[in-house]
Structure formats: C-alpha cells, structure tokens
Design an enzyme around this catalytic site. Sequence first.
Site, PDB file in Angstrom:
ATOM      1  N   HIS A   9      -2.971 -12.042   4.342  1.00  0.00           N
ATOM      2  CA  HIS A   9      -3.713 -12.468   3.153  1.00  0.00           C
ATOM      3  C   HIS A   9      -4.935 -13.288   3.533  1.00  0.00           C
ATOM      4  O   HIS A   9      -5.986 -13.203   2.867  1.00  0.00           O
ATOM      5  CB  HIS A   9      -2.779 -13.233   2.219  1.00  0.00           C
ATOM      6  CG  HIS A   9      -1.689 -12.373   1.674  1.00  0.00           C
ATOM      7  ND1 HIS A   9      -1.844 -11.592   0.545  1.00  0.00           N
ATOM      8  CD2 HIS A   9      -0.431 -12.120   2.130  1.00  0.00           C
ATOM      9  CE1 HIS A   9      -0.741 -10.917   0.325  1.00  0.00           C
ATOM     10  NE2 HIS A   9       0.135 -11.216   1.264  1.00  0.00           N
ATOM     11  N   ARG A  18     -15.574  -8.708  -0.434  1.00  0.00           N
ATOM     12  CA  ARG A  18     -14.491  -8.228  -1.304  1.00  0.00           C
ATOM     13  C   ARG A  18     -14.152  -9.237  -2.379  1.00  0.00           C
ATOM     14  O   ARG A  18     -14.146  -8.941  -3.586  1.00  0.00           O
ATOM     15  CB  ARG A  18     -13.261  -7.933  -0.454  1.00  0.00           C
ATOM     16  CG  ARG A  18     -11.934  -7.901  -1.203  1.00  0.00           C
ATOM     17  CD  ARG A  18     -10.799  -8.212  -0.232  1.00  0.00           C
ATOM     18  NE  ARG A  18      -9.491  -8.187  -0.834  1.00  0.00           N
ATOM     19  CZ  ARG A  18      -8.825  -9.266  -1.238  1.00  0.00           C
ATOM     20  NH1 ARG A  18      -9.362 -10.477  -1.142  1.00  0.00           N
ATOM     21  NH2 ARG A  18      -7.616  -9.155  -1.744  1.00  0.00           N
ATOM     22  N   GLY A  40       0.151  -6.731  -7.838  1.00  0.00           N
ATOM     23  CA  GLY A  40       0.115  -6.848  -6.390  1.00  0.00           C
ATOM     24  C   GLY A  40      -0.656  -8.086  -5.995  1.00  0.00           C
ATOM     25  O   GLY A  40      -1.582  -8.027  -5.186  1.00  0.00           O
ATOM     26  N   ASP A  62       4.082  -9.421  -7.914  1.00  0.00           N
ATOM     27  CA  ASP A  62       4.157  -8.823  -6.587  1.00  0.00           C
ATOM     28  C   ASP A  62       5.593  -8.393  -6.326  1.00  0.00           C
ATOM     29  O   ASP A  62       6.536  -9.020  -6.816  1.00  0.00           O
ATOM     30  CB  ASP A  62       3.691  -9.795  -5.501  1.00  0.00           C
ATOM     31  CG  ASP A  62       3.184  -9.063  -4.261  1.00  0.00           C
ATOM     32  OD1 ASP A  62       1.956  -9.000  -4.083  1.00  0.00           O
ATOM     33  OD2 ASP A  62       4.011  -8.536  -3.494  1.00  0.00           O
ATOM     34  N   GLU A 104      -6.174  -5.202  -6.328  1.00  0.00           N
ATOM     35  CA  GLU A 104      -6.823  -4.791  -5.085  1.00  0.00           C
ATOM     36  C   GLU A 104      -5.800  -3.946  -4.347  1.00  0.00           C
ATOM     37  O   GLU A 104      -5.090  -4.424  -3.476  1.00  0.00           O
ATOM     38  CB  GLU A 104      -7.265  -6.017  -4.292  1.00  0.00           C
ATOM     39  CG  GLU A 104      -8.373  -5.705  -3.288  1.00  0.00           C
ATOM     40  CD  GLU A 104      -7.848  -5.152  -1.975  1.00  0.00           C
ATOM     41  OE1 GLU A 104      -7.445  -3.961  -1.943  1.00  0.00           O
ATOM     42  OE2 GLU A 104      -7.835  -5.909  -1.000  1.00  0.00           O
ATOM     43  N   GLU A 113      -2.387   3.348   1.438  1.00  0.00           N
ATOM     44  CA  GLU A 113      -1.269   2.462   1.133  1.00  0.00           C
ATOM     45  C   GLU A 113      -0.561   3.020  -0.095  1.00  0.00           C
ATOM     46  O   GLU A 113      -1.154   3.724  -0.899  1.00  0.00           O
ATOM     47  CB  GLU A 113      -1.748   1.031   0.886  1.00  0.00           C
ATOM     48  CG  GLU A 113      -2.347   0.406   2.132  1.00  0.00           C
ATOM     49  CD  GLU A 113      -2.761  -1.039   1.936  1.00  0.00           C
ATOM     50  OE1 GLU A 113      -2.495  -1.592   0.848  1.00  0.00           O
ATOM     51  OE2 GLU A 113      -3.345  -1.598   2.871  1.00  0.00           O
TER      52      GLU A 113
END
Length: 320
Positions: A9, A18, A40, A62, A104, A113
């Site tokens: 992270h 970003r 997420g 999450d 994201e 992913e």
Amino acid sequence: MGYDEVSEHQWMMEDTLRTLAYERALRAVIRPGDTVLDFGCGLGILAMLASRAGAKKVIAVDRLPIVRLAHKVARQNGLSNIDFYHAPEGSLDLPAKVDVLVSEWMGHFALHEGMLAPLLAARDRHLAPGGRMIPETVTLRAALVRDPSYLERRRYFSTRPYGFDFSSITPFSLSEVRGERFAPSHLAPPTATLATLEMAHLPAPPTVVEGSLSPEQACEVTGIAAWFEACLAPGIHLDTGPLAPPTHWAQFFFPFTDPWEISPSRPVHLRLAPLQLDAVHTRWHWSATDGTTTRTGDDLTASAFVNRPLPPGLLPDDGR
C-alpha cells in the site's frame, strides 16, 4: 490480487500521479449529501479523500483483514463518517444504495488482477440508478515491440550460463508475462486500441480484447507491449503507457518465441485473452497475425507444470 502487506500500500500511495488524480476525480464527482462506496479500500486512502471531498457518508470495504488498519487510521484522523466493512467476496450487505462507487481495481494492463468481476457485482448490487463510477472508462492499448533486448533477456537460459545447458528452461521463460518499462523508441508505431471498458455499463469482464494496426514501416518485432489509460472523471486521466510519466504500473510484455518481420503492406491483428483462475491468479493467451504469419503464446501450460503439486522426497528420473 490481494494486498495484505503495508509495504504494498505504501508503494501505491507513493505513486502521487495515481493518488492525486483520484483525489481530483473525487472532488469533481462528489455532490453534497452523497454516499460513496470505496470498494477494495486497502489502507483507506480513497475513502479518506472522499470524506475530505465532502461526502456525507463513506463506506470502505475490503476482503482482507488489513481493513482494520484503515479503520484505525481514519479514527486517528477524526473521520467518523467512514464505515469500514471486512467483506470476503460476495458477503457485503448495505442498508441503502450508494451514489458514487470508487475503486482502484486496475492491475498491470488493468486486467491482471481478479478484482473486476467482484467490482461489477458490487456495482449491480449497491450503486443507485444514475450513480457515478470512478474510473468512468478504462481503455486498453497495445503496440508491437521492436527493441530486441526484451526477447534476448528471455533467451538467457539458451546461452549456457556458467557452462551448463539450461536450454530446456527457455520455453518457460518465453511463456511468462511480466511488467516492463518501454520507451517510445522501443515500440513499432502505431498503437492499437483493444477495448474501452465503460464501467457503468460493462456487463462482465472481457474474455478477449483485440484490435488491429497498420505498421508504419518494415521492422523486426519480438512481442506485444500492453497498457491502459483510465478516465477517472471528465478531464481527469491516468495514462500508464510509454509516452506518459511513469506510475507504479508497468506495461506488460507478451513475448514471441521468434522475431517476426512486419510490413506496412500487411495489417496486424492483436488478440489478448485473460483467464482468471481465482481471485489472485490471471493467465494469458496472446496472438498476433498479419494473415500470413502468426505468433502465439500462453503462460498457462508452463505455469501449470511449474506449479503442479510435488510430493516431498527424491525426484524420480524422467529418463532424459
């Protein structure tokens, strides 16, 4: 992929292009009284930015227990309007629809992913009619690689390193997809657009993305480079391609087994097919053809061999 280590992270949050782009998008999209779902959430940076952008309520979700750290940080910063949920896949139950869904979710080349399918399920279940999504669209792009060094590195095991014959490993090296950093000069123009994902209306993750390009000049190519561009909100974009400033995302390299001479007289069709094995593992099949010559590859067969369960103990002689 699940990010259950703080260092992962930190790596993403240190990508200021970003994170600040997402902050601008949240400020542009959130309206007074909105409820925002951060799907997420990881360590909760987007949820906290949504709160700071004026959301009335933020719901941060999450599937990994790291969400408890996000809860700790938000309370440490006095953000009491964020509710945190630990929600393994499919278990999230909310009392009302949300106005904005931010996530994201993109890996390298966006699709590497396993987060897109759960995101679309959360959209269908929790986003109010007329609700807004961040990103709005994600566009997948690709080009042919003309710099031979990328393929040469994949042929390392055919060079008899340290005097030993490792050549049986070369097919495995040539079947691996991984991130690389390409300069514009490494690619053979032009670029092909493979797909544009409209996030509010996308019915399911794509099983194939494909597009064509007409080479501007004859040259030898050694694989496909692929990346994504995201429109987070009107006028707010993230570009992970070779022409853009670098982000924590890399471009993906899909190698060819052998170099290939392309010509302006023969358009080339590119096809990339992701196979999502589970929430973490994506495998790929790729091809390029001009109607006369075809190059293909996949990372499923080799991966299945390498990762096949193996009992402990002495390996049997396979006769070779």
